[in-house]
Scaffold this motif. Structure first.
Motif, PDB file in Angstrom:
ATOM      1  N   MET A   1      -2.929  13.154-115.214  1.00 29.09           N
ATOM      2  CA  MET A   1      -2.082  13.304-114.079  1.00 29.09           C
ATOM      3  C   MET A   1      -1.030  14.413-114.246  1.00 29.09           C
ATOM      4  SD  MET A   1       1.282  10.827-113.888  1.00 29.09           S
ATOM      5  CE  MET A   1       2.617  12.242-113.938  1.00 29.09           C
ATOM      6  N   GLU A   2      -0.757  14.694-112.827  1.00 31.18           N
ATOM      7  CA  GLU A   2       0.170  15.952-112.612  1.00 31.18           C
ATOM      8  C   GLU A   2       0.734  15.596-111.501  1.00 31.18           C
ATOM      9  OE1 GLU A   2      -3.361  18.805-111.189  1.00 31.18           O
ATOM     10  OE2 GLU A   2      -1.391  19.170-110.066  1.00 31.18           O
ATOM     11  N   GLY A   3       2.045  16.129-111.442  1.00 29.74           N
ATOM     12  CA  GLY A   3       2.933  15.860-110.432  1.00 29.74           C
ATOM     13  C   GLY A   3       3.406  14.335-110.464  1.00 29.74           C
ATOM     14  N   PHE A   4       3.629  13.778-109.330  1.00 27.60           N
ATOM     15  CA  PHE A   4       4.331  12.434-109.483  1.00 27.60           C
ATOM     16  C   PHE A   4       3.196  11.393-108.673  1.00 27.60           C
ATOM     17  CE2 PHE A   4       6.902   9.014-109.349  1.00 27.60           C
ATOM     18  CZ  PHE A   4       7.026   8.367-107.855  1.00 27.60           C
ATOM     19  N   ILE A   5       2.957  10.241-109.228  1.00 30.27           N
ATOM     20  CA  ILE A   5       2.070   9.267-108.741  1.00 30.27           C
ATOM     21  C   ILE A   5       3.111   8.038-108.907  1.00 30.27           C
ATOM     22  CG2 ILE A   5      -0.110  10.299-109.408  1.00 30.27           C
ATOM     23  CD1 ILE A   5      -0.053   8.172-111.532  1.00 30.27           C
ATOM     24  N   TYR A   6       2.721   7.098-107.942  1.00 26.66           N
ATOM     25  CA  TYR A   6       3.480   5.671-107.872  1.00 26.66           C
ATOM     26  C   TYR A   6       3.067   4.964-109.070  1.00 26.66           C
ATOM     27  CZ  TYR A   6       4.505   6.149-102.822  1.00 26.66           C
ATOM     28  OH  TYR A   6       4.886   6.493-101.733  1.00 26.66           O
ATOM     29  N   PRO A   7       3.952   4.512-109.954  1.00 27.95           N
ATOM     30  CA  PRO A   7       3.453   3.776-111.281  1.00 27.95           C
ATOM     31  C   PRO A   7       2.164   3.095-111.282  1.00 27.95           C
ATOM     32  CG  PRO A   7       5.693   3.701-110.965  1.00 27.95           C
ATOM     33  CD  PRO A   7       5.380   4.329-109.744  1.00 27.95           C
ATOM     34  N   ASN A   8       2.076   2.206-110.279  1.00 28.80           N
ATOM     35  CA  ASN A   8       0.809   1.737-110.235  1.00 28.80           C
ATOM     36  C   ASN A   8      -0.431   2.211-109.822  1.00 28.80           C
ATOM     37  OD1 ASN A   8       2.536  -0.573-110.664  1.00 28.80           O
ATOM     38  ND2 ASN A   8       2.499  -1.253-108.464  1.00 28.80           N
ATOM     39  N   LYS A 335      -0.655   8.460-103.201  1.00 26.49           N
ATOM     40  CA  LYS A 335      -0.121   8.196-101.901  1.00 26.49           C
ATOM     41  C   LYS A 335       1.038   8.828-101.447  1.00 26.49           C
ATOM     42  CE  LYS A 335      -2.553   3.793-101.469  1.00 26.49           C
ATOM     43  NZ  LYS A 335      -2.700   2.598-102.129  1.00 26.49           N
ATOM     44  N   SER A 336       2.291   8.894-102.668  1.00 28.32           N
ATOM     45  CA  SER A 336       3.272   9.683-102.447  1.00 28.32           C
ATOM     46  C   SER A 336       2.955  11.300-101.981  1.00 28.32           C
ATOM     47  CB  SER A 336       4.015   9.477-103.917  1.00 28.32           C
ATOM     48  OG  SER A 336       3.422  10.569-104.719  1.00 28.32           O
ATOM     49  N   LEU A 337       1.859  11.733-102.003  1.00 27.96           N
ATOM     50  CA  LEU A 337       1.476  12.930-101.431  1.00 27.96           C
ATOM     51  C   LEU A 337       2.135  13.902-102.414  1.00 27.96           C
ATOM     52  CD1 LEU A 337       1.458  12.745 -97.889  1.00 27.96           C
ATOM     53  CD2 LEU A 337      -0.313  12.716 -99.275  1.00 27.96           C
ATOM     54  N   ARG A 338       2.547  13.512-103.794  1.00 30.51           N
ATOM     55  CA  ARG A 338       3.265  14.384-104.608  1.00 30.51           C
ATOM     56  C   ARG A 338       2.566  14.724-106.002  1.00 30.51           C
ATOM     57  NH1 ARG A 338       7.968  15.727-103.035  1.00 30.51           N
ATOM     58  NH2 ARG A 338       9.208  14.510-101.510  1.00 30.51           N
TER      59      ARG A 338
ATOM     60  N   THR B  96      16.089  21.254-106.379  1.00 27.88           N
ATOM     61  CA  THR B  96      16.717  22.418-106.941  1.00 27.88           C
ATOM     62  C   THR B  96      17.033  23.538-105.818  1.00 27.88           C
ATOM     63  OG1 THR B  96      14.533  23.779-106.658  1.00 27.88           O
ATOM     64  CG2 THR B  96      14.926  22.234-108.551  1.00 27.88           C
ATOM     65  N   GLU B  97      17.808  24.231-106.303  1.00 29.31           N
ATOM     66  CA  GLU B  97      18.741  25.456-105.182  1.00 29.31           C
ATOM     67  C   GLU B  97      17.546  26.187-104.474  1.00 29.31           C
ATOM     68  OE1 GLU B  97      22.103  25.977-105.108  1.00 29.31           O
ATOM     69  OE2 GLU B  97      22.540  25.016-106.714  1.00 29.31           O
ATOM     70  N   GLU B  98      16.346  26.253-104.978  1.00 27.21           N
ATOM     71  CA  GLU B  98      15.363  27.044-104.494  1.00 27.21           C
ATOM     72  C   GLU B  98      14.573  26.000-103.597  1.00 27.21           C
ATOM     73  OE1 GLU B  98      15.094  26.926-108.170  1.00 27.21           O
ATOM     74  OE2 GLU B  98      16.298  28.688-108.213  1.00 27.21           O
ATOM     75  N   GLY B  99      14.961  24.803-103.360  1.00 26.51           N
ATOM     76  CA  GLY B  99      14.230  24.029-102.238  1.00 26.51           C
ATOM     77  C   GLY B  99      13.038  23.073-102.961  1.00 26.51           C
ATOM     78  N   GLU B 100      12.913  23.347-104.029  1.00 26.04           N
ATOM     79  CA  GLU B 100      11.614  22.479-104.687  1.00 26.04           C
ATOM     80  C   GLU B 100      12.166  20.828-104.780  1.00 26.04           C
ATOM     81  OE1 GLU B 100      11.466  25.197-107.708  1.00 26.04           O
ATOM     82  OE2 GLU B 100       9.101  24.987-107.724  1.00 26.04           O
ATOM     83  N   VAL B 101      11.297  19.890-104.639  1.00 24.79           N
ATOM     84  CA  VAL B 101      11.581  18.838-104.921  1.00 24.79           C
ATOM     85  C   VAL B 101      10.640  18.181-106.043  1.00 24.79           C
ATOM     86  CG1 VAL B 101      11.655  16.378-103.843  1.00 24.79           C
ATOM     87  CG2 VAL B 101      12.165  18.354-102.378  1.00 24.79           C
ATOM     88  N   PHE B 102      11.229  17.642-107.115  1.00 23.97           N
ATOM     89  CA  PHE B 102      10.635  16.952-108.231  1.00 23.97           C
ATOM     90  C   PHE B 102      10.989  15.627-108.370  1.00 23.97           C
ATOM     91  CE2 PHE B 102       9.130  20.862-110.249  1.00 23.97           C
ATOM     92  CZ  PHE B 102      10.136  21.740-109.795  1.00 23.97           C
ATOM     93  N   VAL B 103       9.904  15.008-108.369  1.00 22.64           N
ATOM     94  CA  VAL B 103      10.064  13.534-108.539  1.00 22.64           C
ATOM     95  C   VAL B 103       9.350  12.671-109.827  1.00 22.64           C
ATOM     96  CG1 VAL B 103       9.484  11.306-107.405  1.00 22.64           C
ATOM     97  CG2 VAL B 103       9.703  13.049-106.166  1.00 22.64           C
ATOM     98  N   ASP B 268      16.409  10.498 -97.550  1.00 19.74           N
ATOM     99  CA  ASP B 268      16.145  11.662 -96.808  1.00 19.74           C
ATOM    100  C   ASP B 268      14.432  11.660 -96.572  1.00 19.74           C
ATOM    101  OD1 ASP B 268      16.265  14.657 -98.763  1.00 19.74           O
ATOM    102  OD2 ASP B 268      15.000  13.002 -98.861  1.00 19.74           O
ATOM    103  N   THR B 269      14.042  12.643 -95.907  1.00 11.34           N
ATOM    104  CA  THR B 269      12.543  12.241 -95.477  1.00 11.34           C
ATOM    105  C   THR B 269      11.705  12.795 -96.651  1.00 11.34           C
ATOM    106  OG1 THR B 269      12.738  14.571 -94.735  1.00 11.34           O
ATOM    107  CG2 THR B 269      12.682  13.108 -93.074  1.00 11.34           C
ATOM    108  N   GLU B 270      12.077  13.092 -97.743  1.00  8.59           N
ATOM    109  CA  GLU B 270      11.354  13.493 -98.973  1.00  8.59           C
ATOM    110  C   GLU B 270      10.901  12.420 -99.579  1.00  8.59           C
ATOM    111  OE1 GLU B 270      10.256  16.336 -99.878  1.00  8.59           O
ATOM    112  OE2 GLU B 270      11.103  17.633 -98.660  1.00  8.59           O
TER     113      GLU B 270
END
Lengths: 410, 272, 258
Positions: A1-8, A335-338, B96-103, B268-270
């Motif tokens: 897994m890399e980035g973010f995925i919905y937990p499910n 699906k989060s596209l992340r 982040t300040e650089e405009g990245e988004v981490f989730v 927001d849209t993110e």
């Protein structure tokens, strides 16, 4: 897994079983199209494989629901619920009806096409085999010539109906994916057409490869013009297939919707070997080049047919990769596209690689039995030839009435 | 001044007219304003004849990421404790300040975020802002999951909740693919839903067994800061109606046309 | 009978077999157009509760605690948020006592950049080190800033805390402070803490629970040496009941002059 995925999304919902299912139904559709090209459009160069592809189509069709049953959480409910309370807005609900209807159609066509053969076998067999043939003949041992003539008309109708049938059989599978707006890699109106074209491509390739192999195994020698003819059809459909698959991706890249950023990473970073290497490169471009050069040069003969068969094999692998890339690849993208999840099928278990291998091998086993019971090959026949009751190797024994005693090949 | 009768009548009429017009003139901006605010920012069309019309509001600006909601939901609804199977979860967004988004969503947020190993990842970053977003099934008005179920096992009730008939579900997982929000999951072999089945699909039901008794869903019940609100949209005094009155809400992935019934404030849209 | 007729017969027989199998072994409620959901809706609606209806239930046995809690900073934190599902407690008396309260406190109150600033949060290490949260904070009455800050000047009162606030002083400390000497009082009362302006999102703002310190004497003491003349239990401006028995000598120990 890399980035973010919905937990499910950590658990990939549709496994390798679904890949196998789509592959198998694709082969069904493709093989049937070959058969219909002869029976409906009278393309004589395909005559030697017409009956064989019909049987192959049936063999794969019979196995088609099995991967789904292994995949479903409650297979015991699946048949009943889908047939009795289908949700009419669901493409998947069509499966039960389409599969069953198509099964009836193909069985009917097989029984009619092989009717003369079965009459002969019923006469010359003893014991269980004789009862089997009689059962397939529905008890009519000696049909009249008018009956056979009437059969011809029905065969043509069935073969004709079978073409849109095949299109629906695999087109609906494409729609199942293409109509899911939630999945960026799946959602496109082109999906049914892409699936159908790759199905036809895989079917042609299957017939080509099997025919070559079986001819060698039977010691009969490959009929090169047939293989070349098949390869021309393969070339045409492959070109069409590539065009549409490329169109889909190029469109996505051009429009640059928010999903494109992730999809480009999917195909270049997450599944590059499977997509760019196997599906596109080895499975589509290379065969295209080889077959295209062969066609352009008008090559015939043994080398060409060997090359064609090899290309066919590459195409088979490429189409399997395509199914994997669409089904598994699409689910790898969150699906989060992340981010992306990962999927490695287990070896054992209901959705393991072992089961997949068995399910892929099963149609070939059924095909083997069918070839034993109803050899589709057209051979030169002397009338009144005795047919031994027991045959050790399929196809090697002489006999088997060809329709109207036609000579093999040319 | 010559005070003629005509003049007098004119004067009176003029005065009356003026008085009549004046309030209209004064009201006019009010009329416009009222019309603008009366125009629904959300579609409150009746979901199908039911009297109740449940709605859910997530106020992401209040969420503190404690994860009590995720835990309460699993306890209330017999959901397996593994992090791959969730009816609800909490996501954290870091800008982040650089405009990245981490989730991220460590273990779906069930243990909160205070001791999450993922926190180390953010240690060296210049964080501009950060917030939590609770997620759950949006109980869409136009649910794609209902559309694709081959046996019709999932359906929408009259009061607006999408439920799964787990005696009918064949476990094909098409609905899981179709849900754009990742709200559904297949109950694994080890787990057993309250109905007694495994290998069927389960999802957030807004604690249907609670809301039909006048209680709130478990996640709403335990939220300590009021980041989750629940109520009847048709009741102007319900927490959801009050929250939505002056705050135009957002929904997730509106372009897909699912018409979600969970309204988000403070995102927001993110946030997808 | 011709071939097609027989074939059709076979087909019909297969379908009939399937129908019979469905009728015999299939679930009863399945119909061709099965849209009657009432049974399933009923099933979902009748699932047993795990979390109870605490607004009604807790107060009936734990009235005093609920009352305290209702007026304190955690008034919008439902009992079950910390104590867990109460239904088993109500039906079979399962204990809901919390063994590791600190874990729960940290869940909400450990400092995180992602939390809104209105949420009271502390860097746990700096704030309390190894000391348990509940050593100072009563979860049902966590108060604005932990233990009450000293509301009066310490001038002239250094080291004499227990004179008034000892176990038997005029304003005794709680039982759990027993044995503590004046030297340790200031460790907690006036410790550096995080004082946040509490504004609970869904309820009225919380009233401070700590007393604002003994009221300052608002008038001159000239000619007024006998405090209890007016402020005794029965005077015309009586002192509170807990002052009973106190004589004028001790009044000035706590009540400063203006």
């Amino acid at each position: 897994m890399e980035g973010f995925i919905y937990p499910n999304e950590a658990e990939v919902a549709w496994s390798v079983n679904i890949v196998i299912y789509t592959y198998i139904t694709g082969l069904v559709a493709g093989a049937f199209v070959i058969s219909s090209l002869y029976h409906v459009f009278g393309i004589r160069s395909l005559r030697p494989v017409a009956r064989f592809s019909l049987i192959a189509s049936l063999a794969f069709l019979m196995v088609a629901p099995l991967p789904l049953l292994f995949h479903a959480g409650h297979p015991e409910r699946a048949a009943v619920n889908m047939l009795f309370t289908p949700n009419l807005t669901s493409a998947m609900a069509a499966f039960g009806f389409i599969w069953f209807g198509y099964l009836v159609l193909v069985i009917a066509e097989v029984l009619l096409v092989f009717r003369r053969d079965m009459v002969s076998y019923a006469k010359s067999s003893k014991g269980v085999l004789r009862w089997l043939y009689l059962a397939l003949l529905l008890g009519i041992e000696n049909p009249s010539e008018e009956s056979f003539a009437a059969n011809e008309r029905v065969i043509r109708v069935l073969a004709l109906l079978g073409i849109p049938g095949a299109m629906v059989l695999h087109g609906y599978v494409g729609f199942i994916f293409g109509a899911v707006k939630a999945m960026a890699w799946w959602s496109t109106p082109l999906m049914p057409v892409i699936f159908l074209l790759s199905a036809i491509v895989s079917g042609i390739a299957l017939i080509m490869v099997l025919y070559t192999l079986l001819s060698i195994l039977r010691g009969k020698g490959v009929d090169h013009p047939t293989v070349i003819s098949l390869s021309r059809w393969l070339l045409g459909f492959l070109a069409l297939d590539l065009t549409l698959e490329a169109l889909e991706v190029v469109s996505m890249a051009y429009e640059g919707e928010e999903s494109w950023e992730m999809i480009s990473q999917l195909i270049t970073r997450v599944i590059p070997v499977s997509y760019l290497g196997i599906q596109l490169g080895m499975g589509t471009l290379l065969p295209l080049v080889v077959l295209g050069v062969m066609a352009a040069r008008g090559l015939k003969g043994r080398l060409s047919s060997t090359l064609a068969s090899l290309s066919g094999f590459l195409v088979l692998v490429g189409v399997l990769a395509m199914r994997w890339n669409v089904i598994i690849g699409g689910q790898l993208l969150s699906k989060s596209l992340r981010g992306f999840t990962s999927y490695i099928p287990p070896l054992l278990g209901m959705e393991g690689l072992l089961i997949s291998a068995v399910l892929l091998a099963l149609p070939f086993a059924i095909l083997g039995v069918s070839l034993y019971l109803l050899p589709p090959w057209l051979v030169e026949v002397a009338p009144e030839e005795e047919r031994p009751a027991f045959r050790a190797i399929p196809g090697v024994r002489r006999g088997g009435l060809a329709r109207q005693g036609v000579r093999f090949g040319r | 001044m010559d005070f003629t009768r005509r003049g007098f009548i004119k004067g009176v009429l003029g005065g009356v007219l003026g008085l009549a017009v004046l309030p209209a003139l004064l009201k006019a901006p009010g009329l416009y304003l009222r019309r603008a605010s009366a125009a629904p920012t959300i579609d409150l069309a009746d979901g199908g004849g039911g009297e109740r019309h449940w709605g859910f509001v997530v106020d992401a600006s209040r969420c503190i990421g404690c994860g009590l909601c995720v835990q309460a939901c699993k306890r209330e609804n017999n959901v397996v404790m593994e992090p791959e199977y969730n009816r609800t979860w909490v996501e954290r967004y870091v800008y982040t300040e650089e405009g990245e988004v981490f989730v991220d969503s460590p273990e779906a947020g069930i243990e909160g975020f205070a001791n999450a190993p993922a926190n180390l990842k953010y240690a060296g970053l210049d964080i501009d802002k950060s917030h939590f977003v609770p997620k759950l099934c949006n109980q869409c008005e136009n649910p794609p999951c209902v559309q694709v179920c081959p046996v019709g096992a999932t359906y929408k009730t009259e009061d607006g909740v999408v439920l799964v008939d787990q005696e009918h579900c064949i476990g094909c997982r098409y609905c899981i693919q179709a849900c754009p929000y990742g709200a559904r999951y297949l109950v694994p072999s080890g787990g057993v839903t309250p109905m007694g089945y495994s290998k069927v699909v389960d999802k957030c039901t807004w604690c249907y067994h609670r809301i039909t008794k006048g209680l709130r869903p478990a996640c709403v019940e335990v939220c300590p800061v009021g980041a989750r609100l629940f109520g009847d949209l048709h009741d102007p005094e319900s927490p959801v109606a009050v929250a939505l009155r002056d705050h135009p809400p957002a929904v997730l992935k509106p372009a897909l046309g699912t018409k979600p019934r969970v309204y988000y404030l403070g995102i927001d849209t993110e946030v997808r | 009978m011709g071939y097609p007729v027989r074939a059709l017969g076979v087909l019909v027989a297969v379908i009939a077999l399937f129908l019979v199998a469905k009728w015999v072994a299939g679930p009863a409620y399945l119909g061709l157009f099965d849209t009657d959901r009432s049974q399933n809706v009923e099933l979902w609606a009748s699932k047993p509760l795990q979390y109870a209806d605490v607004d009604r239930e807790c107060a009936s046995c734990h009235g005093e605690r609920v009352e305290t809690w209702q007026k304190a900073a955690h008034q919008n934190v439902s009992c079950e948020s910390c104590h867990g599902p109460a239904e088993s407690h109500l039906s079979s008396g399962v204990s809901l006592a919390i063994e590791e309260p600190a874990e729960l406190c940290i869940r909400c109150h450990a400092a995180l950049a992602s939390r809104p600033v209105s949420q009271p949060q502390v860097n746990v290490e700096e704030h309390a080190g190894p000391i348990a949260c509940t050593a100072c904070h009563n979860p049902h009455q966590p108060s604005l800033a932990g233990p009450p800050t000293v509301p009066h000047s310490l001038e002239g009162r250094e080291g004499w805390c227990t004179v008034c606030h000892g176990a038997t002083g005029v304003k005794p400390f709680p039982e759990d402070h027993a044995g503590r000497t004046s030297g340790v009082c200031l460790t907690c009362h006036q410790s550096p803490g995080y004082v946040s302006p509490i504004s609970t999102p869904t309820g009225p703002s919380v009233e401070p629970t700590q007393p604002a310190g003994p009221p300052i004497i608002p008038h001159s003491l000239e000619g007024r040496s006998e405090c209890t003349a007016c402020h005794g239990l029965t005077g015309f401006k009586p002192f509170p009941a807990d002052h009973a028995g106190r004589t004028k000598e001790v009044c000035l120990a706590c009540h400063n002059q203006q």
